[in-house]
Design an enzyme around this catalytic site. Structure first.
Site, PDB file in Angstrom:
ATOM      1  N   CYS A  87       0.812  -1.220   0.000  1.00  0.00           N
ATOM      2  CA  CYS A  87       0.000   0.000   0.000  1.00  0.00           C
ATOM      3  C   CYS A  87       0.839   1.261   0.000  1.00  0.00           C
ATOM      4  CB  CYS A  87      -0.938   0.011   1.202  1.00  0.00           C
ATOM      5  SG  CYS A  87      -2.101  -1.363   1.227  1.00  0.00           S
ATOM      6  N   HIS A 353      -9.200   3.656  -1.877  1.00  0.00           N
ATOM      7  CA  HIS A 353      -7.846   3.126  -1.684  1.00  0.00           C
ATOM      8  C   HIS A 353      -7.413   2.244  -2.857  1.00  0.00           C
ATOM      9  CE1 HIS A 353      -4.270   1.734   0.117  1.00  0.00           C
ATOM     10  NE2 HIS A 353      -4.742   0.759   0.879  1.00  0.00           N
TER      11      HIS A 353
END
Length: 408
Positions: A87, A353
């Site tokens: 991430c 996201h």
């Protein structure tokens, strides 16, 4: 002497479920916007760093994803680097671009992150997250989560990625040690959803009260759905330049300085040794390089893949005292108008996201803030901003983290 680096332009698609668009198309929109924002043309870019984490698993593009996405836009001959760092991929791409410019290797570099995560088979998307911990030791993951957060009998409550279980375990450990409450975690989620109402690039723009968050569908305790980031498609891009690159720009009044950019890897330490956490150690390094302290941060974008993640990071980065993140959120310290607004974009929980684009989207928001161009979300007088982007899980904490400090 290392060269000063500026962010010259930023671009971002709307984060959403883009059923009719592909990775290259999303990347092109973000890059075109970033170049236009900088007043530059494609020919000015001397190196490109392309961040993506899921294209290999979901679209079968196992290699040269950046070359294919960017060459289709007309980028040829220049070096292109494919970046994957869980991430934290977007922030890592930016880190590499900044380093190239700071070292004098190039005058202008491009960092772009793009993801197409919504596919017909959602099980394939959920399976991607299983690759962000040590797949050779699944028993080790189970033991680590039990050691942190105790036993949890919530397998029946609904589909979710393994990282919701990881964050839930971290949250339960924090609740046990510091007395953090589920209501305080819900206060973070409600605050971020409220911020996102005014962000036209956010995936979700619906306001939730604390009670709405608490009564929503449960995931792994203490998390509910509005406390967690959705599955998202989207792209973001940042153009960075050095002193020589500035000569190619007609307008320089909207530049933002890169005061510090650090990336690091987690280490083995006692699970309750918060002062040894990767984000804590990196923040000390970042503040020292930037010549500022946590008290100087006017606005922050933090990695709230869950609302608890924001609580943990506000503490580790020194924006509030250890164990005080939940109380600070509940008291309004981190809301717009509070002492240190956090995630005015809506954060990952609301904005969305798309893994490889998230870190660059954080910078997009902070550049708007430092330019005074954030509209209703504007933090008055913002001069110093911080972004924290982290991902993966190994040994009881994030496997990788990146912290960026920017100045107006």
């Amino acid at each position: 002497m290392a060269e000063q680096v500026w962010i010259a332009g930023v671009g971002m698609t709307r984060f959403a479920h883009h059923a009719d668009r592909e990775v290259a198309d999303l990347a092109a929109e973000a890059v075109h916007e970033a170049l236009a924002d900088a007043g530059l043309e494609r020919r000015h870019v001397e190196a490109a760093f392309f961040g993506n984490t899921t294209q290999g698993a979901l679209q079968g593009q196992l290699m040269v994803g950046g070359q294919i996405a960017l060459r289709g836009m007309g980028f040829e001959r220049i070096p292109m680097y494919n970046v994957e760092n869980a991430c934290a991929t977007g922030a890592t791409a930016l880190h590499l671009a900044v380093d190239q410019v700071r070292a004098g290797a190039v005058d202008i570099a491009l960092a772009v992150g793009a993801e197409k995560m919504n596919v017909a088979d959602s099980d394939r998307t959920m399976a991607v997250f299983n690759g962000a911990y040590d797949v050779s030791d699944p028993a080790g993951l189970t033991a680590a989560l039990t050691d942190m957060g105790g036993e949890s009998d919530d397998a029946h409550v609904g589909r979710r990625s393994i990282f919701m279980d990881i964050y839930a375990s971290m949250a339960r450990a924090h609740m046990k040690r510091f007395g953090t409450t589920q209501r305080q975690i819900a206060a973070v989620a409600a605050k971020n959803h409220r911020h996102s109402v005014h962000n036209d690039k956010a995936q979700h723009r619906k306001e939730f009260s604390v009670e709405d968050v608490l009564s929503a569908r449960a995931l792994s305790f203490p998390l509910t759905v509005p406390m967690c980031a959705p599955v998202t498609d989207g792209a973001a891009a940042v153009v960075v330049c050095g002193q020589r690159g500035l000569r190619r720009m007609a307008a320089r009044g909207r530049l933002v300085r890169v005061l510090a950019h650090v990336v690091g890897t987690g280490a083995v330490h006692p699970r309750d040794a918060w002062d040894q956490h990767i984000s804590k150690l990196l923040s000390v390094r970042a503040y020292e390089r930037a010549g500022v302290g946590p008290q100087d941060i006017d606005v922050a974008e933090l990695h709230d893949a869950t609302a608890f993640g924001e609580i943990q990071q506000t503490e580790l980065l020194g924006l509030c005292e250890p164990g005080g993140g939940g109380a600070a959120a509940e008291a309004g310290v981190t809301t717009l108008g509070g002492r240190v607004p956090v995630n005015p974009s809506g954060g990952l929980e609301s904005k969305g996201h798309p893994l490889g684009a998230t870190g660059l989207a954080q910078v997009y928001e902070l550049v708007q803030q430092l330019r005074g161009e954030a509209g209703v979300r504007q933090v008055a007088g913002a001069r110093v901003a911080l972004a924290e982007n982290s991902g993966g899980f190994y040994g009881g904490e994030e496997a990788v983290a990146a912290i960026t400090v920017l100045g107006a």
